[in-house]
Design a protein around this motif. Sequence first.
Motif, PDB file in Angstrom:
ATOM      1  N   ASN A 124       0.171   3.873   4.955  1.00 59.28           N
ATOM      2  CA  ASN A 124       1.469   3.631   4.323  1.00 59.28           C
ATOM      3  C   ASN A 124       1.707   2.140   4.078  1.00 59.28           C
ATOM      4  OD1 ASN A 124       4.113   4.718   3.455  1.00 59.28           O
ATOM      5  ND2 ASN A 124       4.901   3.495   5.155  1.00 59.28           N
ATOM      6  N   ASN A 125       1.275   1.303   5.009  1.00 59.90           N
ATOM      7  CA  ASN A 125       1.399  -0.150   4.904  1.00 59.90           C
ATOM      8  C   ASN A 125       2.825  -0.592   4.610  1.00 59.90           C
ATOM      9  OD1 ASN A 125       0.649  -2.848   4.910  1.00 59.90           O
ATOM     10  ND2 ASN A 125      -0.021  -2.832   2.772  1.00 59.90           N
ATOM     11  N   GLN A 159      -2.959  -4.943   0.356  1.00 66.74           N
ATOM     12  CA  GLN A 159      -2.850  -5.471  -0.997  1.00 66.74           C
ATOM     13  C   GLN A 159      -1.411  -5.577  -1.492  1.00 66.74           C
ATOM     14  OE1 GLN A 159      -5.545  -3.193  -3.485  1.00 66.74           O
ATOM     15  NE2 GLN A 159      -7.334  -3.935  -2.374  1.00 66.74           N
ATOM     16  N   PHE A 166       3.388  -1.585   0.543  1.00 72.14           N
ATOM     17  CA  PHE A 166       2.975  -0.181   0.446  1.00 72.14           C
ATOM     18  C   PHE A 166       1.682  -0.007  -0.360  1.00 72.14           C
ATOM     19  CE2 PHE A 166       7.683   0.074   0.870  1.00 72.14           C
ATOM     20  CZ  PHE A 166       7.730   0.683   2.106  1.00 72.14           C
ATOM     21  N   ALA A 167       0.920  -1.065  -0.525  1.00 69.06           N
ATOM     22  CA  ALA A 167      -0.309  -0.998  -1.318  1.00 69.06           C
ATOM     23  C   ALA A 167      -1.518  -1.326  -0.449  1.00 69.06           C
ATOM     24  CB  ALA A 167      -0.241  -1.964  -2.493  1.00 69.06           C
ATOM     25  N   THR A 168      -2.572  -0.523  -0.592  1.00 68.14           N
ATOM     26  CA  THR A 168      -3.803  -0.745   0.161  1.00 68.14           C
ATOM     27  C   THR A 168      -5.008  -0.533  -0.756  1.00 68.14           C
ATOM     28  OG1 THR A 168      -4.191   1.556   0.837  1.00 68.14           O
ATOM     29  CG2 THR A 168      -2.646   0.258   2.179  1.00 68.14           C
ATOM     30  N   ASP A 214      -8.396   4.633  -2.085  1.00 65.71           N
ATOM     31  CA  ASP A 214      -8.386   5.393  -3.334  1.00 65.71           C
ATOM     32  C   ASP A 214      -7.581   6.671  -3.141  1.00 65.71           C
ATOM     33  OD1 ASP A 214     -10.015   3.540  -4.615  1.00 65.71           O
ATOM     34  OD2 ASP A 214     -11.865   4.565  -3.984  1.00 65.71           O
ATOM     35  N   GLU A 215      -7.245   7.318  -4.224  1.00 65.01           N
ATOM     36  CA  GLU A 215      -6.527   8.590  -4.164  1.00 65.01           C
ATOM     37  C   GLU A 215      -7.342   9.616  -3.376  1.00 65.01           C
ATOM     38  OE1 GLU A 215      -3.048  10.633  -5.029  1.00 65.01           O
ATOM     39  OE2 GLU A 215      -3.564   8.612  -5.665  1.00 65.01           O
ATOM     40  N   ASN A 222       5.848  -8.957   0.300  1.00 69.22           N
ATOM     41  CA  ASN A 222       4.564  -8.325   0.003  1.00 69.22           C
ATOM     42  C   ASN A 222       3.873  -7.771   1.236  1.00 69.22           C
ATOM     43  OD1 ASN A 222       4.521  -8.568  -2.796  1.00 69.22           O
ATOM     44  ND2 ASN A 222       3.762 -10.677  -2.705  1.00 69.22           N
TER      45      ASN A 222
END
Length: 262
Positions: free
Chosen positions: A112-113, A144, A147-149, A152-153, A204
């Motif tokens: 989830n980040n 990244q 909420f971005a890592t 992949d899907e 971020n």
Amino acid sequence: MYAFELVRPATVAEAVAALAEDGAQALGGGQTLIPTLKARLAMPEKLVSLGGIAELRGVTVEGDEVRIGGGTPHATVAHEVAKAYPALASLAERIGDPHVRNRGTIGGSLANNDPSACYPAAALASGATIVTNKREIAADDYFQGMFATALDEGEIITEVIFPIPQAAHYEKIRQPASRFPLVAVFVAKFADGVRVAVTGAAENGVFRWTEAEEALSADFSPSAVEGLSADSDGMIGDMHGTPEYRAHLIGVMTRRAVAAAG
């Protein structure tokens, strides 16, 4: 809540196959996803529960590494790594409340980040490796943004490998209502240098404070970062604190972490 299909795979392979279908989303401990579903911020057609996959749970200590299964609850981490990696255990035992610690998982948190989550700071400061069903990802390449890592899907975190530092500590100021850190710093000292990761402060998400790392690698003491100040640009500003306040707290938390670790 709304109607959806719930799938309970018994293996990682079955989970990967289920997640490959349209409208499917992984469900770990549900401590982030379930409230999101209730608020209709996400409406997947199928939830693929990872809770019944035994191979995703467990903690092992091998030499100078701690290996934690992606489906391992926070409470288990806190108990099982207490001797090998006390700073990581301390972090885990202070996440949320007993319900969250017994249901939430390390893999779910890292996937989830959340910009105020605790585990990302531990992973980044430790130089951890995030292992998935496809590959291994260094923590420096994994996070990244909010909420971005690098996932992949449909990719599943199967294990997280933490190198054990010579000294470490996690220091945080907890927001009383959410129990997320308002600002938190994880400091880890290794033979080749010091890593400092900050969570809860930046828009971020988690980041390394390289200026403090350089100073502490030369002199691992609170005084080494006494005159340093984090940049307030990009810091979170809300009802709990201004960007400048959070930037100030980063220095305070870093000094406290170093003092406790040393």
